[in-house]
Design a protein around this motif. Structure first.
Motif, mmCIF file in Angstrom:
data_model
loop_
_atom_site.group_PDB
_atom_site.id
_atom_site.type_symbol
_atom_site.label_atom_id
_atom_site.label_comp_id
_atom_site.label_asym_id
_atom_site.label_seq_id
_atom_site.Cartn_x
_atom_site.Cartn_y
_atom_site.Cartn_z
ATOM 1 N N THR A 257 17.164 4.424 -2.933
ATOM 2 C CA THR A 257 16.729 4.097 -2.204
ATOM 3 C C THR A 257 15.749 4.329 -3.612
ATOM 4 O OG1 THR A 257 16.396 6.877 -2.731
ATOM 5 C CG2 THR A 257 16.718 5.829 -0.930
ATOM 6 N N GLU A 268 4.371 0.813 4.458
ATOM 7 C CA GLU A 268 4.680 2.319 5.745
ATOM 8 C C GLU A 268 6.548 2.088 5.044
ATOM 9 O OE1 GLU A 268 5.206 -0.428 9.470
ATOM 10 O OE2 GLU A 268 5.499 2.155 10.339
ATOM 11 N N GLN A 269 7.268 0.766 4.726
ATOM 12 C CA GLN A 269 8.796 1.023 4.042
ATOM 13 C C GLN A 269 8.711 2.176 2.903
ATOM 14 O OE1 GLN A 269 9.218 -3.423 2.943
ATOM 15 N NE2 GLN A 269 10.249 -3.559 5.459
ATOM 16 N N THR A 271 6.961 4.549 2.305
ATOM 17 C CA THR A 271 6.769 5.873 2.745
ATOM 18 C C THR A 271 8.630 6.436 3.698
ATOM 19 O OG1 THR A 271 4.643 5.064 3.654
ATOM 20 C CG2 THR A 271 5.184 7.243 4.301
ATOM 21 N N TYR A 272 9.133 5.599 4.184
ATOM 22 C CA TYR A 272 10.210 6.212 4.915
ATOM 23 C C TYR A 272 11.216 5.632 3.361
ATOM 24 C CZ TYR A 272 7.845 4.621 9.074
ATOM 25 O OH TYR A 272 7.176 4.238 10.307
ATOM 26 N N ALA A 276 12.965 9.570 2.154
ATOM 27 C CA ALA A 276 14.601 9.702 2.751
ATOM 28 C C ALA A 276 15.076 10.538 1.358
ATOM 29 C CB ALA A 276 14.859 7.708 2.237
#
Ligand code: ADP
Length: 747
Positions: A257, A268-269, A271-272, A276
């Motif tokens: 990550t 958006e990515q 944020t994900y 994680a």
């Protein structure tokens, strides 16, 4: 039981009357006898020779004789009375002695029956080990009659003999396992030497108590303890293995990550991926907490006693947490009383763990206001007290005691939103108690909490001068312009301790104070707003020689504008004591880059990538994901990794490089690998270097276990440092920095 005869029966009345009659009769006979004898003598003399008879002489003679006879008889009677009296007393004494004898017999019978009833085994032996007495219990145990035992040297069959203890009075105490017809029994013997008065000889009296029940209970207890210890060991091993197994893939997730976050991503990515990453970090801290707690529970908490600087420890802990607090818009500050600014003796890592837990909780449970950490002398010599104060949600009084228990949260349901395991305070409490201290909380719901620890941390004498000496700011007047936050009172307090004349005020009041009086220093917290700060810098102008702005690391980009506005210096929050001292005593322009490093905290900004040396690094790692991560990190940092999958391969690659005249600059060695493990491989490398008198290659361990004993094992195997997985870019860079010849970003 024997019946005692009636002894003191009253004398019958007729006996007394009889004795009186006998007395009168005796005297009557004596009187008649004496009178008759005198009459016969008188008549006889009268008839024989009247010429020599003189009645008056005769009467005198008779009277004298009679008196003499009476006197003799009186004496005899008195003597007789005396003898009778003695006789009566002797009889009474005889009766008394008879009574005693009966009582003694009765007591003996009672004692014997008592001893027999007790069940204790009693045997006496003379100097030649012959039995002189054995009670019923002994006879039963020996399975013989008393008559058969007396005078023999019979001994009970001993299966096992316990340790013999001799007490100061000579009593021997020991346990024996005896084989009896009814099975095996344990007897606890007390052997005492006694003197037999009747036989005038010393004898050994042995009293044995049947303790079979106790011994069996002790054995059952010992078996249960062994089983519990084995279970606890198995649990610890299981936890260690499981945690290692969980950490390894988790390392991969976190590392990946991290790498992913460095690539171009849509918001958006991002944020994900961030979510994680934060879930992974939570999981990792949970594993660490559970492992740590199980270790502490198993009594394996070993504390170190090393000298360390309390100021550094507190300031670093607060700096570490500062990004988290500042991200929530909280002010965070610390203050260490100068009396504690020398070195102290204790376990720095464990104290840091407690502080991080308390201050981490304070940030977690606070939405508005701030968090402060204050260290001061504790309750007594060689003691230190540290208070962590927050303006958060607080804890209801009924929950305050419970939160120190494991897996307890003040309000399980509601507080789940904050996350956590409920283990942090339980661990902190145990650590603090092991440090000879106590932890307490004072809290008001809705207003905040103060956690206070008081631990024994003796001063480390002979460890050199204190690393920070308080300046003497006598005569200096300083105005602190700041909103009501956690750091301002600490800042003012510190300035006053340094003898400055310090005041704090919010922007409104401060403006009046600034216009009203002459100030030597103006400290403006950037939290008042850039516009207000700029106005104050302008207002102060050259009339205030030192115009310092206090900024959070994320406001660094405004430094240029602030310099333009008229500030002469800046301080990064949380403010270090040494930085504050320098800003207030140093004459240089503190916007110079040469001074910027003074305020760098680990989170502040990445180090300037200068002319760093590219290192040849051997990576020994068997896990593919970790290999991918380590290789990517090293490559990004500009180094040349060579990866091998085990200890033997690492040894081979290291030898080949050395023989080829291009040795590795560093070996990153995983500890757990198939075949030759990391520790063994390091020992081989060190041994070969010693043999060849070659310069040692730095070896840094890579491990998922973060315990001090793992670190010690690495150092003992000849390794130089220790990196805990998941590999963190900053920590890796910090380890590589000295080899690269460039400053570390974590310095
Ligand atoms: P965790 O924070 O992981 O739940 P801790 O043992 O550290 O576990 O804390 C136990 C509980 O004590 C927390 O869940 C919270 O309810 C309460 N608590 C601890 N510190 C604070 C604080 N500073 N303010 C409010 N509540 C707190």
């Amino acid at each position: 039981m024997q019946v005692r005869p009636i002894s003191n029966t009253p004398r019958p009345r007729f006996q007394v009357v009889r004795r009186a009659l006998l007395f009168i009769l005796r005297w009557t006979f004596i009187a008649i006898g004496a009178a008759t004898a005198a009459s016969v003598l008188f008549v006889h003399l009268y008839r024989v020779n009247e010429s020599i008879y003189d009645p008056s002489l005769f009467a005198i003679g008779v009277g004298g004789l009679f008196s003499m006879a009476c006197g003799i008889m009186l004496m005899m009677l008195t003597r007789n009375r005396g003898l009778n009296h003695d006789l009566r007393r002797a009889r009474a004494r005889c009766e008394q002695l008879a009574d005693f004898t009966w009582e003694l017999k009765e007591a003996e019978a009672r004692a014997t029956s008592l001893l027999d009833a007790q069940g204790d085994v009693i045997v006496r032996r003379d100097g030649e080990d012959r039995i002189t007495y054995a009670n019923d219990a002994y006879c039963a145990l020996a399975n013989r009659t008393r008559e058969a035992l007396m005078g023999t040297r019979q001994v009970l069959p001993v299966a096992r003999q316990g340790r013999v203890d001799v007490q100061p009075d000579g009593t021997r105490i020991h346990d024996q396992e005896i084989e009896t017809p009814a099975g095996v029994r344990w007897l606890s013997w007390r052997d005492v030497v006694v003197w037999d008065v009747a036989k005038d000889q010393a004898e050994v009296q042995s009293v044995g108590r049947d303790v079979t029940g106790r011994i069996e209970a002790e054995r059952a207890l010992a078996d249960a303890r062994d089983a519990a210890e084995a279970a606890s060991d198995a649990k610890s091993r299981f936890l260690a293995v499981v945690s290692h197994e969980i950490r390894t893939p988790l390392n991969g997730i976190l590392g990946m990550t991290d790498l992913l976050l460095d690539t171009p991503l849509t918001p958006e990515q991002t944020t994900y991926v961030t979510a994680a990453k934060s879930s992974g970090e939570t999981l990792l801290s949970l594993i660490e907490d559970v492992l740590d707690f199980s270790k502490i529970e198993a009594g394996r908490l070993e504390l170190e006693t090393e000298p360390f600087s309390l100021v550094t420890l507190v300031e670093e802990a607060v700096e570490l947490l500062a990004p988290r607090a500042q991200a929530k818009g909280l002010d965070i500050a610390c203050d260490v009383d100068e009396r504690l600014s020398g070195f102290v003796l204790g376990d720095a890592a464990r104290l840091r763990q407690v502080l991080l837990n308390l201050a981490g909780n304070a940030i977690k449970f606070t939405e508005r206001g701030g968090v402060s950490v204050v260290a001061m002398p504790g309750a007594g010599p060689d003691r230190v007290a540290i208070e962590v104060h927050d303006t958060g949600i607080g804890i209801a009084p009924e929950h305050q005691a419970r939160i120190f228990d494991e897996f307890e949260q003040a309000d399980g349901g509601e507080r789940r939103q904050f996350g956590g395991t409920g283990l942090g305070l339980a661990i902190s409490k145990r650590i603090v108690e092991r440090m000879g201290g106590a932890i307490a909380v004072d809290s008001t719901p809705g207003r905040g909490s103060t956690f206070r620890i008081d631990v024994a941390l003796p001063a480390a004498t002979g460890h050199g001068a204190p690393e920070f000496a308080a300046p003497d700011l006598r005569g200096m007047s300083a105005l602190v312009v700041a909103p009501d936050n956690a750091g301002t009172p600490l800042l003012v307090r510190r300035l006053r301790r340094w003898s400055a004349n310090a005041e704090s005020a919010d922007a409104g009041v401060a403006a009046a104070l600034l216009a009203d009086r002459a100030w030597d220093a103006l400290l403006v917290d950037f939290a008042v707003g850039e516009e207000t700060a700029t106005v104050f810098a302008g207002m102060a102008g050259d009339s205030v020689p030192r115009r310092i702005v206090l900024i959070a690391p994320q406001d660094r980009s405004r430094l240029g504008a602030l310099k333009e506005a008229g500030f002469t210096g800046y301080l990064i929050k949380p403010v270090r004591a040494a930085s504050l001292k320098t800003r207030l005593t140093d004459a240089d322009d503190v916007f110079d880059t040469s001074h910027a490093a003074l305020d760098e905290s680990p989170h502040a900004q990445p180090a300037a990538a200068g002319a760093r040396k590219s290192l040849a690094i051997l990576v020994a790692e068997d896990n593919e994901i970790n290999v991918l991560l380590t290789r990517a990190l090293l490559t990004r940092l500009g180094h040349l990794p060579t990866v091998v999958g085990g200890g033997e391969a690492a040894l081979g690659a290291w030898r080949d490089a050395r023989n080829a005249g291009a040795p590795f600059d560093l070996v990153l060695m995983d500890l757990h690998m198939p075949g030759l493990d990391g520790l063994e491989a390091a020992r081989h490398i060190r041994a070969e270097e010693a043999e060849a008198s070659a310069a040692p290659t730095p070896i840094v361990a890579l491990t998922a276990n973060a315990f001090p004993e793992d670190r010690e094992a690495c150092l003992a195997a000849g390794m130089d440092d220790f990196l805990v997985k998941p590999l963190d870019r900053d920590r890796l860079a910090a380890v590589l920095a000295p080899l690269e010849g460039a400053p570390s970003i974590a310095a």
